[in-house]
Design a protein around this motif. Structure first.
Motif, PDB file in Angstrom:
ATOM      1  N   MET B   1     -69.831 -38.285 -10.504  1.00  0.00           N
ATOM      2  CA  MET B   1     -68.673 -37.119  -9.974  1.00  0.00           C
ATOM      3  C   MET B   1     -69.054 -36.746  -8.515  1.00  0.00           C
ATOM      4  SD  MET B   1     -68.101 -33.029 -10.899  1.00  0.00           S
ATOM      5  CE  MET B   1     -67.054 -33.404 -12.517  1.00  0.00           C
ATOM      6  N   PHE B   2     -70.160 -36.739  -8.047  1.00  0.00           N
ATOM      7  CA  PHE B   2     -70.603 -36.285  -6.613  1.00  0.00           C
ATOM      8  C   PHE B   2     -70.935 -37.627  -5.813  1.00  0.00           C
ATOM      9  CE2 PHE B   2     -70.132 -31.932  -7.412  1.00  0.00           C
ATOM     10  CZ  PHE B   2     -70.590 -31.793  -8.661  1.00  0.00           C
ATOM     11  N   SER B   3     -70.565 -38.534  -6.129  1.00  0.00           N
ATOM     12  CA  SER B   3     -70.465 -40.103  -5.390  1.00  0.00           C
ATOM     13  C   SER B   3     -70.210 -39.894  -4.021  1.00  0.00           C
ATOM     14  CB  SER B   3     -70.305 -41.349  -6.021  1.00  0.00           C
ATOM     15  OG  SER B   3     -68.817 -40.884  -6.233  1.00  0.00           O
ATOM     16  N   GLN B   4     -69.283 -38.916  -3.678  1.00  0.00           N
ATOM     17  CA  GLN B   4     -68.885 -39.084  -2.619  1.00  0.00           C
ATOM     18  C   GLN B   4     -69.446 -38.046  -1.541  1.00  0.00           C
ATOM     19  OE1 GLN B   4     -66.658 -41.135  -1.847  1.00  0.00           O
ATOM     20  NE2 GLN B   4     -65.174 -41.320  -3.330  1.00  0.00           N
ATOM     21  N   ILE B   5     -70.353 -37.366  -1.776  1.00  0.00           N
ATOM     22  CA  ILE B   5     -71.129 -36.492  -1.023  1.00  0.00           C
ATOM     23  C   ILE B   5     -71.613 -37.261   0.075  1.00  0.00           C
ATOM     24  CG2 ILE B   5     -72.917 -34.696  -0.866  1.00  0.00           C
ATOM     25  CD1 ILE B   5     -70.623 -33.634  -2.627  1.00  0.00           C
ATOM     26  N   ASP B   6     -71.315 -36.436   1.326  1.00  0.00           N
ATOM     27  CA  ASP B   6     -71.815 -37.000   2.468  1.00  0.00           C
ATOM     28  C   ASP B   6     -72.776 -35.944   3.287  1.00  0.00           C
ATOM     29  OD1 ASP B   6     -70.347 -38.745   5.291  1.00  0.00           O
ATOM     30  OD2 ASP B   6     -72.392 -38.709   4.638  1.00  0.00           O
ATOM     31  N   ALA B   7     -73.927 -36.155   3.511  1.00  0.00           N
ATOM     32  CA  ALA B   7     -74.414 -35.044   4.493  1.00  0.00           C
ATOM     33  C   ALA B   7     -74.286 -35.305   5.739  1.00  0.00           C
ATOM     34  CB  ALA B   7     -76.327 -35.547   4.077  1.00  0.00           C
ATOM     35  N   ARG B   8     -73.698 -36.323   6.212  1.00  0.00           N
ATOM     36  CA  ARG B   8     -73.565 -36.816   7.512  1.00  0.00           C
ATOM     37  C   ARG B   8     -72.237 -36.166   8.165  1.00  0.00           C
ATOM     38  NH1 ARG B   8     -75.112 -43.106   8.433  1.00  0.00           N
ATOM     39  NH2 ARG B   8     -74.678 -42.427  10.354  1.00  0.00           N
ATOM     40  N   SER B   9     -71.292 -35.795   7.089  1.00  0.00           N
ATOM     41  CA  SER B   9     -70.116 -35.211   7.448  1.00  0.00           C
ATOM     42  C   SER B   9     -70.296 -33.888   8.090  1.00  0.00           C
ATOM     43  CB  SER B   9     -69.160 -34.975   6.320  1.00  0.00           C
ATOM     44  OG  SER B   9     -68.326 -34.105   6.175  1.00  0.00           O
ATOM     45  N   ALA B  10     -69.375 -33.414   8.942  1.00  0.00           N
ATOM     46  CA  ALA B  10     -69.154 -32.122   9.460  1.00  0.00           C
ATOM     47  C   ALA B  10     -69.212 -31.105   8.456  1.00  0.00           C
ATOM     48  CB  ALA B  10     -68.121 -32.016  10.586  1.00  0.00           C
ATOM     49  N   THR B  11     -68.447 -31.239   7.367  1.00  0.00           N
ATOM     50  CA  THR B  11     -68.269 -30.363   6.342  1.00  0.00           C
ATOM     51  C   THR B  11     -69.350 -30.103   5.731  1.00  0.00           C
ATOM     52  OG1 THR B  11     -66.340 -31.575   6.019  1.00  0.00           O
ATOM     53  CG2 THR B  11     -66.928 -29.634   4.415  1.00  0.00           C
ATOM     54  N   PRO B  12     -69.868 -28.639   5.552  1.00  0.00           N
ATOM     55  CA  PRO B  12     -71.179 -28.423   4.809  1.00  0.00           C
ATOM     56  C   PRO B  12     -71.347 -29.012   3.575  1.00  0.00           C
ATOM     57  CG  PRO B  12     -70.411 -26.369   5.891  1.00  0.00           C
ATOM     58  CD  PRO B  12     -69.334 -27.494   6.298  1.00  0.00           C
ATOM     59  N   LEU B  13     -72.560 -29.327   3.021  1.00  0.00           N
ATOM     60  CA  LEU B  13     -72.629 -29.821   1.949  1.00  0.00           C
ATOM     61  C   LEU B  13     -72.180 -28.980   0.804  1.00  0.00           C
ATOM     62  CD1 LEU B  13     -76.164 -31.727   1.698  1.00  0.00           C
ATOM     63  CD2 LEU B  13     -73.852 -32.730   1.391  1.00  0.00           C
ATOM     64  N   TYR B  14     -72.390 -27.577   0.949  1.00  0.00           N
ATOM     65  CA  TYR B  14     -71.861 -26.853  -0.193  1.00  0.00           C
ATOM     66  C   TYR B  14     -70.357 -26.725  -0.293  1.00  0.00           C
ATOM     67  CZ  TYR B  14     -71.233 -23.163   3.612  1.00  0.00           C
ATOM     68  OH  TYR B  14     -70.995 -22.576   4.778  1.00  0.00           O
ATOM     69  N   ASP B  15     -69.857 -26.963   0.913  1.00  0.00           N
ATOM     70  CA  ASP B  15     -68.178 -26.787   0.909  1.00  0.00           C
ATOM     71  C   ASP B  15     -67.705 -28.161   0.080  1.00  0.00           C
ATOM     72  OD1 ASP B  15     -67.064 -25.243   3.954  1.00  0.00           O
ATOM     73  OD2 ASP B  15     -67.263 -24.618   2.018  1.00  0.00           O
ATOM     74  N   GLN B  16     -68.526 -29.319   0.538  1.00  0.00           N
ATOM     75  CA  GLN B  16     -67.893 -30.530  -0.274  1.00  0.00           C
ATOM     76  C   GLN B  16     -68.146 -30.405  -2.025  1.00  0.00           C
ATOM     77  OE1 GLN B  16     -69.681 -34.153   1.356  1.00  0.00           O
ATOM     78  NE2 GLN B  16     -70.176 -33.140   3.383  1.00  0.00           N
ATOM     79  N   ILE B  17     -69.285 -29.809  -2.195  1.00  0.00           N
ATOM     80  CA  ILE B  17     -69.450 -29.651  -3.841  1.00  0.00           C
ATOM     81  C   ILE B  17     -68.647 -28.731  -4.246  1.00  0.00           C
ATOM     82  CG2 ILE B  17     -71.253 -28.921  -5.321  1.00  0.00           C
ATOM     83  CD1 ILE B  17     -73.462 -29.971  -3.442  1.00  0.00           C
ATOM     84  N   ALA B  18     -68.427 -27.790  -3.546  1.00  0.00           N
ATOM     85  CA  ALA B  18     -67.375 -26.621  -4.143  1.00  0.00           C
ATOM     86  C   ALA B  18     -66.235 -27.231  -4.273  1.00  0.00           C
ATOM     87  CB  ALA B  18     -67.520 -25.442  -3.455  1.00  0.00           C
TER      88      ALA B  18
END
Lengths: 218, 126, 300
Positions: B1-18
């Motif tokens: 489900m979370f395979s797209q999580i990218d730590a390098r993105s400008a969007t903070p990780l918590y925003d991506q997960i939420a």
């Protein structure tokens, strides 16, 4: 804490302790071979002492060797890891060194007891000629002292940084080389002997290595 | 489900997960009452800071998508139809915005894009 | 106690070659603090100073509220340490090492040790020295975690490991952190790993601490800006700092900046210039730009 450290040191030195104990046991036993009376003619006192005493030189060598090897084994694992593990433990440095020392002493008791048993056995199986007495306990005590001193000195040297230990050992090596070179060049330079006299001849702790080690004596 | 999580993105990780969880709930991938992995499990699984997961869960709770029950864990709330619709709409806008931005970078005109859109969607409904 | 680690004006020198000068570290309690720097920048030396393995020339160190190295034994009972190189006795088995550590640390948790042993798939009867690199790293992490420390100091714990070992170690670490409020001080040059797990970052280069702030704050502020119409010698408004400048034509410049905030475009406009494009830099690019700028002497 002491127990786990003792276990580690035991693992490192068990071969040395085992061999040393065998040697310590056998030495007194061998030294009385050939001293039993032949054809019910007891061996004359001088010859008896001579036979037993000829083994005497091996005692200080064994003590020094055992002390040296057990002391080196005490610090070996720490040296390998550059003392990082020991220094990161929640225990003051002096206490750690103290436990290491104590563990070495405990381990050295094994060959010591082996010597005592061997000495007691040797003196029990042989009847010395008139005027000669057995000193198994005195011999053991002297051996204990020699062990302790050899162990303590090498322990102190090893416990420093590898650099300090290396420095001291290279100093000794340099002295020996110098002595050899001097003797080859026929120069009158008797350093090793002089040092030996200073260290061992002088009535200090190293004197225990000097002189004759007699299981039997007058 | 979370395979797209990218730590390098400008969007903070918590925003991506939420965001990911939000759309999953809106789409019905996660149903009401379902339990989400614990903060500890998810952090360990994704190998990210637990505080990040906790933040994501808190944000979701503030938006009414999940419920954090003390001692029991985090559970999907029963989001009203309207809420889910709103989230789907929001995500659709987000997807289109991304597409338009990329098209713009590649100098594809809005007309070309619209035509392509109709073509693809048209073929899909068949 | 608000901070797990505080150093003030820390100084260290070895001969003439290396020095750490005026290091002011501040690691908040409960943070996962990533200590980033190129190899040879002084990360390991700093860690050794923190733990009392080296003696500082000047400055103070406070760990978990207590002074180091004065109170070292008491403090170290609450600190788990994983050094760069395997430091354990290679002639002991994993089980013997566990027993060794258990004897020294009052907080030792055997059930955690057992569960990690299974999780890491380690053979307890195997000699430490005979294990693979990954297994040694796992053993060291196991020993540090099973103490249940308040502070974990990790010196490149996953460096040179295969992805599986790295994954296992990080998972176990994060699981442990999630359970309580342990502080983690992790030194690494792997920016991507740091980006995932750290919430604070300290960047070190050549014995100096260049940057120390929450990770998100740093990331948000690092930008690449394309500007036009700039007067000569223009600089970004404080507190933003210029990391690098490329002039493509008079007035046309590309800036790499740090601590940039959206309202600053207003000050740029006030100069008569325009921000043509604003791009976010990922941490790795930001880190490289930061280092380059420091080495040229542009920052501070």
């Amino acid at each position: 804490m002491f127990r786990v450290m003792l276990w580690g040191q035991w693992k490192w030195s068990r071969l040395v302790i085992a061999l040393g104990s065998v040697a310590a046991f056998t030495l007194p036993v061998l030294s009385v071979r050939g001293t039993a009376s032949v054809d019910r003619f007891p061996v004359p006192p001088a010859e008896f002492l001579g036979r037993v005493g000829s083994w005497g030189a091996l005692y200080p060598i064994l003590a020094a060797t055992l002390g040296l090897l057990v002391a080196m084994a005490a610090w070996a694992p720490d040296h390998r890891g550059r003392h990082v593990h020991a220094l990161s433990l929640p225990i003051p440095r002096w206490r750690y060194a103290f436990y290491r020392f104590g563990a070495g002493v405990v381990l050295l008791c094994v060959p010591l007891v082996a010597l005592l048993i061997g000495a007691l056995l040797a003196t029990a199986t042989v009847t010395p000629p008139a005027g000669i007495h057995a000193y198994p306990v005195a011999l053991t005590i002297r051996f204990a002292l020699a062990l302790l001193i050899a162990f303590a000195v090498i322990f102190a040297v090893s416990g420093g940084t590898a650099r300090t230990a290396g420095f001291i050992l290279s100093l000794i090596a340099a002295l020996i080389v110098l002595q050899v070179v001097a003797s080859v060049a026929n120069v009158e330079l008797d350093m090793v002997n002089r040092l030996q006299t200073i260290f061992i001849g002088w009535a200090g702790p190293f004197a225990v290595f000097n002189g004759r080690w007699m299981l039997f004596d007058v | 489900m979370f395979s797209q999580i990218d730590a390098r993105s400008a969007t903070p990780l918590y925003d991506q997960i939420a965001a990911r969880l939000r759309i999953a709930i809106a789409a019905g991938e996660l149903v009401a009452g379902e339990g989400l992995p614990s903060v500890r499990q998810l952090a360990s699984q994704l190998r990210i800071n637990p505080a990040t997961v906790a933040q994501a869960y808190r944000d979701l709770e503030a938006d009414g998508f999940v419920e954090m029950r003390q001692g029991a864990g985090t559970f999907v709330s029963d989001v009203a139809q309207e809420g889910r619709q709103q989230e789907r709409r929001r995500h659709a806008v987000h997807l289109v915005r991304k597409m338009v931005a990329e098209a713009g970078r590649l100098r594809i005109s809005p007309e070309e894009l619209r035509a392509a859109f109709t073509e693809v969607l048209g073929s899909r409904s068949k | 106690m608000s901070d797990a680690i505080i150093t003030a004006a820390l100084q260290y020198r070895v001969g003439r070659s290396f020095e750490i000068s005026h290091l002011d570290l501040r690691v908040p309690t409960g943070a996962i603090y990533g200590f980033l720097g190129a190899n040879g920048s002084g990360k390991t030396t700093t860690i050794r100073l923190l733990l009392g393995l080296l003696r500082a020339r000047a400055g103070t160190i406070t760990l978990l509220g207590q002074p180091m190295p004065a109170r070292a034994p008491e403090i170290l009972a609450r600190v788990g340490y994983v050094p760069e190189q395997p430091h354990l006795d290679g002639t002991l088995t994993v089980q013997e090492l566990l027993q060794f550590q258990a004897a020294f640390y009052p907080g030792w948790d055997w059930s955690l040790a057992e569960s990690l042993l299974g999780q890491f798939d380690l053979d307890r009867h195997r000699l430490f020295g005979k294990q693979s690199k990954g297994q040694k790293a796992k053993t060291m992490m196991l020993l540090a975690l099973a103490q249940r420390p308040e502070l974990l100091v990790l010196d490149e714990p996953t460096d040179g490991l295969d992805p599986v070992a790295r994954r296992d170690i990080l998972s176990a670490l994060l699981e442990f952190v999630a359970q309580g409020d342990a502080t983690v001080f992790i030194s690494t040059h792997l920016v991507h790993e740091l980006e995932r797990i750290c919430d604070w970052i300290g960047v070190m280069d050549n014995g100096h601490l260049l940057v120390q702030e929450p990770l998100l704050q740093l990331k948000r502020g690092v930008k690449r800006l394309q500007l036009s119409g700039l007067p000569a010698g223009a600089t970004p408004p404080a507190p933003a700092t210029l990391l690098s400048r490329e002039v493509s034509a008079p007035g046309m410049e590309t800036w790499t900046v740090r601590a940039w905030e959206p309202p600053m475009t207003g000050s740029i406009a006030a100069l008569g210039a325009t921000v043509l494009m604003e791009t976010d830099l990922d941490l790795e690019d930001g880190f490289i730009a930061l280092l380059r700028a420091f080495r040229i002497g542009q920052t501070r």
